[in-house]
Design a protein around this motif. Sequence first.
Motif, PDB file in Angstrom:
ATOM      1  N   THR A 108      33.854  35.609  41.208  1.00  0.00           N
ATOM      2  CA  THR A 108      32.823  34.823  40.531  1.00  0.00           C
ATOM      3  C   THR A 108      32.704  33.448  41.154  1.00  0.00           C
ATOM      4  N   LYS A 109      33.812  32.774  41.331  1.00  0.00           N
ATOM      5  CA  LYS A 109      33.792  31.421  41.885  1.00  0.00           C
ATOM      6  C   LYS A 109      33.306  31.428  43.336  1.00  0.00           C
ATOM      7  N   HIS A 110      33.762  32.388  44.111  1.00  0.00           N
ATOM      8  CA  HIS A 110      33.322  32.488  45.503  1.00  0.00           C
ATOM      9  C   HIS A 110      31.814  32.719  45.575  1.00  0.00           C
ATOM     10  N   ALA A 111      31.320  33.692  44.815  1.00  0.00           N
ATOM     11  CA  ALA A 111      29.888  34.017  44.842  1.00  0.00           C
ATOM     12  C   ALA A 111      29.049  32.846  44.339  1.00  0.00           C
ATOM     13  N   ALA A 112      29.543  32.105  43.346  1.00  0.00           N
ATOM     14  CA  ALA A 112      28.804  30.948  42.829  1.00  0.00           C
ATOM     15  C   ALA A 112      28.587  29.921  43.944  1.00  0.00           C
ATOM     16  N   GLN A 113      29.611  29.689  44.741  1.00  0.00           N
ATOM     17  CA  GLN A 113      29.486  28.734  45.849  1.00  0.00           C
ATOM     18  C   GLN A 113      28.570  29.285  46.942  1.00  0.00           C
ATOM     19  N   TRP A 114      28.773  30.513  47.285  1.00  0.00           N
ATOM     20  CA  TRP A 114      28.069  31.107  48.419  1.00  0.00           C
ATOM     21  C   TRP A 114      26.573  31.287  48.159  1.00  0.00           C
ATOM     22  N   PHE A 115      26.195  31.671  46.947  1.00  0.00           N
ATOM     23  CA  PHE A 115      24.802  32.019  46.664  1.00  0.00           C
ATOM     24  C   PHE A 115      24.039  30.938  45.897  1.00  0.00           C
ATOM     25  N   ALA A 116      24.630  29.776  45.697  1.00  0.00           N
ATOM     26  CA  ALA A 116      23.927  28.675  45.034  1.00  0.00           C
ATOM     27  C   ALA A 116      22.674  28.285  45.822  1.00  0.00           C
ATOM     28  N   LYS A 117      22.754  28.349  47.135  1.00  0.00           N
ATOM     29  CA  LYS A 117      21.605  28.005  47.979  1.00  0.00           C
ATOM     30  C   LYS A 117      20.419  28.931  47.730  1.00  0.00           C
ATOM     31  N   ASP A 118      20.679  30.120  47.198  1.00  0.00           N
ATOM     32  CA  ASP A 118      19.628  31.096  46.888  1.00  0.00           C
ATOM     33  C   ASP A 118      19.165  31.000  45.437  1.00  0.00           C
ATOM     34  N   ARG A 119      19.620  29.950  44.729  1.00  0.00           N
ATOM     35  CA  ARG A 119      19.286  29.762  43.316  1.00  0.00           C
ATOM     36  C   ARG A 119      19.814  30.917  42.454  1.00  0.00           C
ATOM     37  N   ILE A 120      20.978  31.411  42.833  1.00  0.00           N
ATOM     38  CA  ILE A 120      21.639  32.463  42.057  1.00  0.00           C
ATOM     39  C   ILE A 120      22.887  31.850  41.429  1.00  0.00           C
ATOM     40  N   ARG A 121      22.939  31.925  40.114  1.00  0.00           N
ATOM     41  CA  ARG A 121      24.104  31.424  39.382  1.00  0.00           C
ATOM     42  C   ARG A 121      25.054  32.586  39.115  1.00  0.00           C
ATOM     43  N   VAL A 122      26.353  32.325  39.226  1.00  0.00           N
ATOM     44  CA  VAL A 122      27.360  33.361  38.980  1.00  0.00           C
ATOM     45  C   VAL A 122      28.435  32.753  38.086  1.00  0.00           C
ATOM     46  N   ASN A 123      28.634  33.343  36.929  1.00  0.00           N
ATOM     47  CA  ASN A 123      29.611  32.864  35.952  1.00  0.00           C
ATOM     48  C   ASN A 123      30.441  34.037  35.453  1.00  0.00           C
ATOM     49  N   SER A 124      31.508  33.716  34.743  1.00  0.00           N
ATOM     50  CA  SER A 124      32.323  34.783  34.156  1.00  0.00           C
ATOM     51  C   SER A 124      32.611  34.487  32.694  1.00  0.00           C
ATOM     52  N   VAL A 125      32.757  35.558  31.937  1.00  0.00           N
ATOM     53  CA  VAL A 125      33.142  35.493  30.530  1.00  0.00           C
ATOM     54  C   VAL A 125      34.544  36.069  30.432  1.00  0.00           C
ATOM     55  N   HIS A 126      35.390  35.420  29.644  1.00  0.00           N
ATOM     56  CA  HIS A 126      36.786  35.826  29.503  1.00  0.00           C
ATOM     57  C   HIS A 126      37.096  36.068  28.031  1.00  0.00           C
ATOM     58  N   PRO A 127      36.841  37.304  27.556  1.00  0.00           N
ATOM     59  CA  PRO A 127      37.104  37.608  26.151  1.00  0.00           C
ATOM     60  C   PRO A 127      38.605  37.607  25.837  1.00  0.00           C
ATOM     61  N   GLY A 128      38.910  37.178  24.637  1.00  0.00           N
ATOM     62  CA  GLY A 128      40.254  37.299  24.097  1.00  0.00           C
ATOM     63  C   GLY A 128      40.309  38.543  23.235  1.00  0.00           C
ATOM     64  N   PRO A 129      41.053  38.504  22.138  1.00  0.00           N
ATOM     65  CA  PRO A 129      41.169  39.685  21.280  1.00  0.00           C
ATOM     66  C   PRO A 129      39.843  40.019  20.589  1.00  0.00           C
ATOM     67  N   ILE A 130      39.296  41.176  20.936  1.00  0.00           N
ATOM     68  CA  ILE A 130      38.016  41.620  20.390  1.00  0.00           C
ATOM     69  C   ILE A 130      38.219  43.025  19.818  1.00  0.00           C
ATOM     70  N   TYR A 131      37.758  43.224  18.600  1.00  0.00           N
ATOM     71  CA  TYR A 131      37.882  44.551  18.000  1.00  0.00           C
ATOM     72  C   TYR A 131      36.763  45.440  18.525  1.00  0.00           C
ATOM     73  N   THR A 132      37.141  46.502  19.208  1.00  0.00           N
ATOM     74  CA  THR A 132      36.171  47.430  19.800  1.00  0.00           C
ATOM     75  C   THR A 132      36.503  48.857  19.380  1.00  0.00           C
ATOM     76  N   SER A 133      35.626  49.764  19.764  1.00  0.00           N
ATOM     77  CA  SER A 133      35.876  51.174  19.468  1.00  0.00           C
ATOM     78  C   SER A 133      37.126  51.666  20.196  1.00  0.00           C
ATOM     79  N   LEU A 134      37.475  51.050  21.304  1.00  0.00           N
ATOM     80  CA  LEU A 134      38.693  51.421  22.020  1.00  0.00           C
ATOM     81  C   LEU A 134      39.915  51.223  21.118  1.00  0.00           C
ATOM     82  N   MET A 135      39.975  50.106  20.421  1.00  0.00           N
ATOM     83  CA  MET A 135      41.083  49.867  19.488  1.00  0.00           C
ATOM     84  C   MET A 135      41.069  50.906  18.376  1.00  0.00           C
ATOM     85  N   SER A 136      39.896  51.155  17.841  1.00  0.00           N
ATOM     86  CA  SER A 136      39.750  52.136  16.776  1.00  0.00           C
ATOM     87  C   SER A 136      40.187  53.523  17.239  1.00  0.00           C
TER      88      SER A 136
END
Length: 192
Positions: A108-136
């Motif tokens: 994510t960080k590499h792509a954000a730097q590399w493709f900023a010149k193309d007006r492309i934003r690259v970010n990441s989301v880092h979930p913590g404990p989330i109740y999903t069907s996998l847990m269920s």
Amino acid sequence: METGSISRVRNRALWVAAAHEEGITAWPTPASTQGRIEVRCATSTTISVLAINATGTWLGMKNVLPIMQKAGHGSIVNVSSLAAIISGPAVGGGAAYSASKGPVRSLTKHAAQWFAKDRIRVNSVHPGPIYTSLMSNYGITEEQAADPVNVTLPPHIGESSDIGYGILYLASDEAKFVTGEELIIDGGYATH
């Protein structure tokens, strides 16, 4: 998606690219494998987890970036994990999972730097404990998941929609000045 099915991840990226060739402007990557990793991971299991989480993210970006470049802008939101930042649990194959989400953070960080010149934003989301069907599926109730051991602030377990709204923000024009960032959505878990 089955664990180890990297071709399905690649095919999904190619299908979406073909279906929207004239204008992909936002791309959320797959969140994770959907299989349980046992305490003593087999090498093949670890390789599968890495293939889906790390290589799958790379393949997705590789396939949508040229389309975004052609459009002259775009936003990629990679779904990593809190485990990429503070490591995962020492049980249940946490090392393989954490190791597979660390590259998502770096890509994510590499792509954000590399493709900023193309007006492309690259970010990441880092979930913590989330109740999903996998847990269920593994017999974990919402009450068990919301145990104070797993959740700190506020006193409830996170929901998939909590992550979805974070992705929606990062993909939107409202985040036009946000790139290369890590949005932690964990109900305060990382504060401890």
